[in-house]
Design an enzyme around this catalytic site. Structure first.
Site, short mmCIF file in Angstrom:
data_model
loop_
_atom_site.label_atom_id
_atom_site.label_comp_id
_atom_site.label_asym_id
_atom_site.label_seq_id
_atom_site.Cartn_x
_atom_site.Cartn_y
_atom_site.Cartn_z
N CYS A 78 -3.12 8.64 3.32
CA CYS A 78 -2.82 8.10 1.99
C CYS A 78 -3.98 8.32 1.02
O CYS A 78 -3.78 8.33 -0.19
CB CYS A 78 -2.52 6.61 2.10
SG CYS A 78 -3.82 5.70 2.94
N GLU A 116 0.89 -1.17 0.00
CA GLU A 116 0.00 0.00 0.00
C GLU A 116 0.91 1.21 0.00
O GLU A 116 1.57 1.49 1.00
CB GLU A 116 -0.87 0.01 1.27
CG GLU A 116 -1.79 -1.19 1.42
CD GLU A 116 -2.91 -1.17 0.41
OE1 GLU A 116 -3.18 -0.12 -0.18
OE2 GLU A 116 -3.51 -2.24 0.19
P1 NAP Z 1 8.52 4.47 4.68
O1 NAP Z 1 9.73 5.26 4.96
O2 NAP Z 1 8.50 3.59 3.50
O3 NAP Z 1 8.24 3.64 6.03
C1 NAP Z 1 7.14 2.80 6.16
C2 NAP Z 1 7.49 1.62 7.05
O4 NAP Z 1 8.51 0.84 6.44
C3 NAP Z 1 8.03 2.00 8.42
O5 NAP Z 1 7.56 1.07 9.38
C4 NAP Z 1 9.53 1.86 8.25
O6 NAP Z 1 10.21 1.62 9.45
C5 NAP Z 1 9.59 0.65 7.35
N1 NAP Z 1 10.82 0.51 6.59
C6 NAP Z 1 11.64 1.48 6.14
N2 NAP Z 1 12.66 0.93 5.46
C7 NAP Z 1 12.46 -0.41 5.47
C8 NAP Z 1 13.17 -1.53 4.93
N3 NAP Z 1 14.29 -1.37 4.24
N4 NAP Z 1 12.68 -2.76 5.14
C9 NAP Z 1 11.54 -2.95 5.84
N5 NAP Z 1 10.84 -1.94 6.38
C10 NAP Z 1 11.28 -0.68 6.19
O7 NAP Z 1 7.26 5.38 4.51
P2 NAP Z 1 6.87 6.71 5.29
O8 NAP Z 1 7.48 7.85 4.57
O9 NAP Z 1 7.10 6.54 6.72
O10 NAP Z 1 5.30 6.70 5.06
C11 NAP Z 1 4.64 7.62 4.25
C12 NAP Z 1 4.18 6.99 2.96
O11 NAP Z 1 3.27 5.96 3.25
C13 NAP Z 1 3.45 7.96 2.07
O12 NAP Z 1 4.00 7.91 0.80
C14 NAP Z 1 2.04 7.42 2.03
O13 NAP Z 1 1.37 7.60 0.82
C15 NAP Z 1 2.21 6.00 2.32
N6 NAP Z 1 1.00 5.47 2.94
C16 NAP Z 1 0.20 4.64 2.20
C17 NAP Z 1 -0.94 4.12 2.76
C18 NAP Z 1 -1.83 3.19 2.00
O14 NAP Z 1 -2.69 2.59 2.60
N7 NAP Z 1 -1.66 3.04 0.71
C19 NAP Z 1 -1.28 4.44 4.08
C20 NAP Z 1 -0.45 5.29 4.79
C21 NAP Z 1 0.70 5.80 4.20
P3 NAP Z 1 10.89 2.80 10.31
O15 NAP Z 1 9.83 3.76 10.67
O16 NAP Z 1 11.45 2.09 11.48
O17 NAP Z 1 11.92 3.40 9.40
#
Ligand code: NAP
Length: 520
Positions: A295, A256
């Protein structure tokens, strides 16, 4: 400072070494520390598979539904405390916090009800059986059974309660144990939820484990019966999909990710009409709720060109009334974004979007109730583009904050749908119109590019929570940029956690196995 431990292998495990500090994004005050260095992720997954999995699979759907009901009740009984934590650690207003926590309990409740309705069975039948031979004795049937692995849930920072609950509810009902990893920056709420569930001994050992801090080598230990459900940025989603163990074991991955959700105002809608007001209200809510960190939030405001100036003026008037500040303060309507990194990303994103058009509103007032120069505040920002402008950034970059762009279109369904499709796949887009022919054409134009299409009309205005609210009964996810995933949707969501298998043989034996009950 207090350290948040992980709950793995049926016990609390404190991290060693490097820790991250979780802060209040409105004041930058340090709250707690979290990390997972030294936590044995392989053992955590193994415990879930060997202890949590068998315990859940021994239960019928009705019994799993009762467990989910107990999870729901436990969260509900700590609602005020969790709201307080979301305000402190998430930059949430009270309304934002309720949206997250009540969204969690609403979804859990819906899946508890589904469990009850499936009844005292462990096998779900898929559709009608088929006669395979000359007589009805030779029979075929499709059934769903739980996978014997672990469901790994990696969540985004914006919905620490709902994100945990919506994924866990579906996996637990399907009969799979969960290892959940909240985003570190806002993990206080998710940590407290698991703490409450452990204190109340709501779930069997190994059914729900919590990994605090970074994922580390978690996904290096996935096996062929495991699944990974990820919510976050497209870049992390891409990385997870490409991991060697994921590819080697054909691990199912649900992503997602980002989305440039659009809201289209129909050319039939006149200024001041109920549908017009409904449209403005939904746009305003999506721009400001959770400081735009949703999102499903509307990012592109598609308005027929002749009406674009009036829609802009109306939105500017309303945005000017939004009080930005420390959400713990009375009267604040919008809090800060979640982290220093988010703050930087959003501000850079605004600059990039503005190069495609013109910034028509950006609030510069000092945030209320925050120490001078502190807090990750971004006031609401509205940008507009010229009719027919190419605006490549507007259609390709999700700015995850209180930011949206007005995109004038020529009033035809074809033009609106073509502009929205430039987003290359989204979670939800919407059309606000009373013209059924226009609505139908737009809906069919949007449908291939979205997981959900919202039909805004005065007829539903009073009952509708707007396109930004994800409902457990409808699917959530979307193709392309949105990650290609699909969650929720009532029983549809269970498919990800289960194996559909065709049974081919003697009808009485198959009926004995399935209990001859069809659960659809
Ligand atoms: P992110 O940096 O990708 O982080 C999301 C999750 O992934 C966090 O728990 C993070 O852990 C973890 N993570 C980071 N690097 C990883 C790796 N190499 N391996 C495994 N896990 C890893 O995203 P974000 O910037 O926090 O979130 C915002 C984004 O989420 C926006 O783009 C938004 O559109 C999207 N979003 C989508 C939805 C949907 O339902 N489609 C809902 C909400 C948000 P840490 O925090 O410990 O780094």
């Amino acid at each position: 400072m207090r350290k948040l431990a992980s709950h793995v292998e049926g016990r609390w495990v404190e991290a060693e070494g490097r820790l991250e500090t979780l802060v209040n994004p409105a004041t930058e005050e340090s709250l707690v520390e979290a990390g997972a260095d030294g936590v044995d992720r392989a053992a955590a997954l193994a415990f879930a598979r060997t202890t949590g999995g068998p315990a859940l699979r021994a239960l019928t759907y009705a019994q799993r539904g009762e467990l989910i009901r107990s999870v729901c009740d436990a969260i509900q009984s700590h609602r005020d405390e969790l709201i307080g934590l979301a305000i402190a650690n998430g930059g949430n207003t009270r309304g934002d916090a309720k949206f997250d926590i009540d969204g969690a309990t609403f979804t859990l409740s819906a899946y508890a009800d589904l469990g009850k309705s499936l009844g005292d069975t462990r096998v779900r039948v898929d559709g009608d059986g088929v006669q395979l031979g000359r007589t009805s004795r030779f029979h075929g049937e499709h059934v769903w059974v739980p996978r014997h692995g672990v469901a790994i849930h990696v969540n985004a920072f914006n919905f620490p309660a709902w994100g945990l609950a919506e994924k866990a509810a579906v996996a637990l009902l399907a009969g799979m144990p969960v290892v959940t990893k909240p985003a570190t920056s806002s993990a206080l709420v998710a940590h407290r939820i698991v703490e409450i569930l452990v204190e109340k001994q709501v779930l069997p050992a190994g059914a729900l484990s919590l990994l605090m801090g970074g994922a580390g080598d978690l996904l290096q230990h996935v096996g062929p019966q495991d699944v990974v459900a990820f919510t976050g940025s497209g870049a992390t989603g891409e990385l997870i999909r490409g991991l060697a163990p994921v590819i080697r074991h054909s691990v199912r991955v649900n992503v997602e990710a980002d989305s440039l959700n659009a809201a289209i105002l129909g050319p039939d809608v006149e200024e001041g009409a109920e549908t017009y007001e409904f449209y403005l209200k939904d746009v305003l809510r999506d721009m400001t709720q959770k400081a735009g960190q949703k999102c499903t939030a509307i990012r592109r405001i598609l308005v027929p060109a002749p009406l674009a100036d009036r829609v802009r003026d109306a939105l500017v008037d309303r945005l000017a009334t939004i009080v930005v500040g420390n959400p713990a303060q009375e009267g604040v309507r919008m809090g800060p974004v979640a982290t220093a990194q988010q703050h930087k990303d959003v501000r850079e994103g605004i600059d990039a979007l503005a190069r495609d058009g013109r910034l028509v509103f950006g609030q510069t007032a000092k945030p209320v109730g925050s120490p001078d120069g502190k807090g990750y505040f971004v006031g609401p920002v509205l940008i507009e583009t010229e009719p027919g402008a190419d605006a490549p950034t507007v259609h390709s970059r999700e700015v995850f904050g209180p930011v949206a762009t007005i995109v004038p279109y020529d009033g035809t369904a074809a033009n609106a749908a073509a502009l929205v499709a430039r987003g290359e796949g989204g979670l939800v887009s919407s059309v606000y119109s009373e013209d059924v022919a226009f609505t139908s054409e737009v809906v069919l134009g949007l449908a291939p590019f979205h997981g959900r299409v919202f039909l805004g009309s005065a007829k539903i205005a009073e009952q509708s929570p707007g396109p930004g609210t994800v409902l457990p009964t409808l699917v959530h996810g979307g193709p392309g940029r949105a990650g290609g995933g699909e969650e929720l949707g009532g029983l549809r969501g269970l498919a990800f956690y289960q194996q559909r298998v065709a049974l081919e043989g003697s009808r009485p034996v198959i009926e004995r196995i399935t209990g001859a009950k069809s659960q659809g």
